[in-house]
Design an enzyme around this catalytic site. Structure first.
Site, PDB file in Angstrom:
ATOM      1  N   SER A 199      28.363  95.028  40.530  1.00 59.03           N
ATOM      2  CA  SER A 199      26.939  95.407  40.345  1.00 59.03           C
ATOM      3  C   SER A 199      26.318  94.454  40.315  1.00 59.03           C
ATOM      4  O   SER A 199      26.229  93.143  40.958  1.00 59.03           O
ATOM      5  CB  SER A 199      27.806  96.269  38.971  1.00 59.03           C
ATOM      6  OG  SER A 199      26.487  96.916  38.919  1.00 59.03           O
ATOM      7  N   ASP A 252      28.102 106.681  43.428  1.00 59.58           N
ATOM      8  CA  ASP A 252      27.669 105.410  42.903  1.00 59.58           C
ATOM      9  C   ASP A 252      25.554 106.177  41.671  1.00 59.58           C
ATOM     10  O   ASP A 252      25.197 106.309  42.167  1.00 59.58           O
ATOM     11  CB  ASP A 252      27.167 104.383  43.525  1.00 59.58           C
ATOM     12  CG  ASP A 252      26.975 102.899  42.597  1.00 59.58           C
ATOM     13  OD1 ASP A 252      26.232 103.599  40.995  1.00 59.58           O
ATOM     14  OD2 ASP A 252      27.979 102.167  43.119  1.00 59.58           O
ATOM     15  N   HIS A 259      30.595 103.443  40.721  1.00 60.92           N
ATOM     16  CA  HIS A 259      30.561 102.448  40.924  1.00 60.92           C
ATOM     17  C   HIS A 259      31.022 101.581  39.894  1.00 60.92           C
ATOM     18  O   HIS A 259      31.251 100.706  40.661  1.00 60.92           O
ATOM     19  CB  HIS A 259      28.754 102.604  39.359  1.00 60.92           C
ATOM     20  CG  HIS A 259      28.186 101.228  39.689  1.00 60.92           C
ATOM     21  ND1 HIS A 259      27.569 100.258  40.537  1.00 60.92           N
ATOM     22  CD2 HIS A 259      28.643 100.569  38.232  1.00 60.92           C
ATOM     23  CE1 HIS A 259      27.270  99.137  39.822  1.00 60.92           C
ATOM     24  NE2 HIS A 259      27.535  99.370  39.481  1.00 60.92           N
TER      25      HIS A 259
END
Length: 261
Positions: free
Chosen positions: A93, A194, A224
């Site tokens: 991320s 996600d 995610h």
């Protein structure tokens, strides 16, 4: 403030190939700990730092911004490059954005980059209001725990501090402008389902980096936080093989010591 149980940084002194792992926004090293331990068990030198303002309470994060988070991973990278002949940067991320900026800035000091569901932009109409809203509202609903696998909990904040979110938005813009400076081999793994980072972010990154050795892998079974999800073992194995291809003999010389909470 004391660090939340399980959110401590992790370090392992292994062989001459080093790996730096960068966790995500409002998250903690816990989301990457199994990945770090997988690589450590195979003899790599591993660093998984806790970013400033993370791993305690969301109010602490209000006092930090992207220069603090980047400075921490930059410092860890420099330590690794002093003791290892080759170093790789990995991230989830926002950690993917941190890894990409390290690659853009440090060039040949980094042998390769692995990113999982990398973030490139703060999305939504509210993003444009952040410069003003952050002075009126302290926080909004959290982003943590987007995991498909039952019984798995990510250690992360249940609130997003808006001062930090504003800094994150500025950071993503900066990283996006620097992506053409990324030339290292790149392994990008992404989840079609996600609920935090849309597929457009990965597509944008792939379209802007200058890397010629690029592999894109789709993680069909995960959300995610894929490093804690159904595809975790695939991420770990693919990244280890990616490192082994670029650093033959990686992990061959291991000192059997590890540290971390």
């Amino acid at each position: 403030m004391p660090v939340l149980p399980g959110a401590q940084p992790f370090r392992h002194e292994g062989g001459e190939v080093g790996v730096l792992l960068c966790h995500g926004f409002t998250g903690s090293p816990q989301s990457l700990r199994p990945w770090a331990e997988f690589l450590a068990e195979r003899g790599l030198t591993v660093s998984l730092p806790l970013l400033p303002g993370h791993g305690t309470r969301w109010q602490d994060m209000q006092l930090t911004g992207w220069p603090d988070w980047y400075a921490e991973v930059d410092r860890e990278l420099r330590l690794l490059t002093e003791q290892c002949r080759q170093v790789f940067v990995l991230g989830l991320s926002m950690g993917g954005a941190l890894a990409l900026r390290l690659a853009a800035k440090h060039g040949d000091a980094i042998s390769g980059v692995v990113v999982v569901n990398p973030a490139n932009k703060v999305h939504g109409l509210a993003a444009h209001a952040l410069p003003v809203v952050r002075y009126l509202v302290r926080s909004t609903k959290g982003l943590a725990n987007d995991v498909a696998k039952e019984g798995v909990d990510e250690i992360g904040y249940d609130r997003v501090p808006l001062h930090a979110a504003h800094s994150l938005r500025r950071f993503f813009r900066l990283v996006d402008s620097e992506l053409p400076q990324v030339t290292q081999p790149l392994l990008l793994l992404r989840s079609p389902q996600d609920h935090v980072v849309p597929p457009a972010d990965s597509a944008r990154i792939l379209s802007r980096v200058s890397s010629t050795d690029v592999t894109e892998t789709v993680l069909e079974e995960s959300y995610h936080v894929a490093t804690l999800d159904h595809d975790a073992e695939r991420i770990f194995q693919d990244s280890y093989e990616f490192i082994g291809r670029l650093a033959p003999g990686a992990g061959a010389k291991s000192k059997e010591t590890a540290s971390g909470g």
